[in-house]
Write an enzyme that holds these catalytic residues in place. Sequence first.
Site, PDB file in Angstrom:
ATOM      1  N   GLY A 190      37.760  44.822  38.169  1.00  0.00           N
ATOM      2  CA  GLY A 190      37.892  44.282  36.819  1.00  0.00           C
ATOM      3  C   GLY A 190      38.622  45.262  35.927  1.00  0.00           C
ATOM      4  O   GLY A 190      39.502  45.994  36.365  1.00  0.00           O
ATOM      5  N   CYS A 191      38.248  45.296  34.672  1.00  0.00           N
ATOM      6  CA  CYS A 191      38.883  46.179  33.702  1.00  0.00           C
ATOM      7  C   CYS A 191      38.749  47.643  34.129  1.00  0.00           C
ATOM      8  O   CYS A 191      37.647  48.126  34.387  1.00  0.00           O
ATOM      9  CB  CYS A 191      38.254  45.969  32.328  1.00  0.00           C
ATOM     10  SG  CYS A 191      38.903  47.063  31.045  1.00  0.00           S
ATOM     11  N   PHE A 192      39.879  48.353  34.195  1.00  0.00           N
ATOM     12  CA  PHE A 192      39.817  49.729  34.698  1.00  0.00           C
ATOM     13  C   PHE A 192      39.154  50.698  33.734  1.00  0.00           C
ATOM     14  O   PHE A 192      38.754  51.789  34.126  1.00  0.00           O
ATOM     15  CB  PHE A 192      41.184  50.252  35.155  1.00  0.00           C
ATOM     16  CG  PHE A 192      42.363  49.993  34.258  1.00  0.00           C
ATOM     17  CD1 PHE A 192      42.249  49.854  32.884  1.00  0.00           C
ATOM     18  CD2 PHE A 192      43.635  49.896  34.820  1.00  0.00           C
ATOM     19  CE1 PHE A 192      43.360  49.636  32.077  1.00  0.00           C
ATOM     20  CE2 PHE A 192      44.763  49.667  34.021  1.00  0.00           C
ATOM     21  CZ  PHE A 192      44.615  49.538  32.647  1.00  0.00           C
TER      22      PHE A 192
END
Length: 218
Positions: free
Chosen positions: A52-54
Amino acid sequence: MERLTLLTFAFLMTFAACGQKASNKSNKPMNELPKTEVNVPEGYEVATLGSGCFWCIEAIYQDLKGVEDVRSGYSGGHVSDPSYKLITSGTSGHAEVIQFYFDPKVISYSDVLEIFWSTHDPTTLNRQGNDVGPQYRSAVFYHTDEQRELAEHFKSKLNEEKVFDKPIVTEITPFSNFYVAEDYHQNYYKLNAGQAYCQYVIRPKVEKFKKVFADRLK
């Protein structure tokens, strides 16, 4: 495995958006993808993971013993040196990932994978919470046959033991490329801890992670 199960349920309750919706990823064959080299320091190994979002996964791995040089970036796509704007369109085929070096004498790749599957929902295809698109897919980009075997074994075991309510859809695929994200994405949580997203999404995940894996922290 018990520790992973306990943390998993806590993390599934904390997802929110950090980007934009997007279309399906490219199906370009792996042998046609751009290739980048990785120069691994002596005595270390490299890992490339997407969950997902890093911003979230970066904040977790930065605090682990034996882990060095955690960088947010883009991997697995068919465009060389993509921009964040292109990534959010969902048309480049890349996933948001982190890449880092780890000392196998301090932390094993099995430990890396345990933490990986403990800290996101690997059962939602091309999605983490409100973040929708192939750039947010759950992915292990393996660098060696040993990494592939460990990832596939871990995934099978988690499915067999029904740790998650649904089957794991994590992509396990050979590493092809990694492009470091723009500077403002690096060290995001530590530099922007006061921002709303960090306070309400990243911070709860990090705090839960630190309680469960306190013995692994720097």
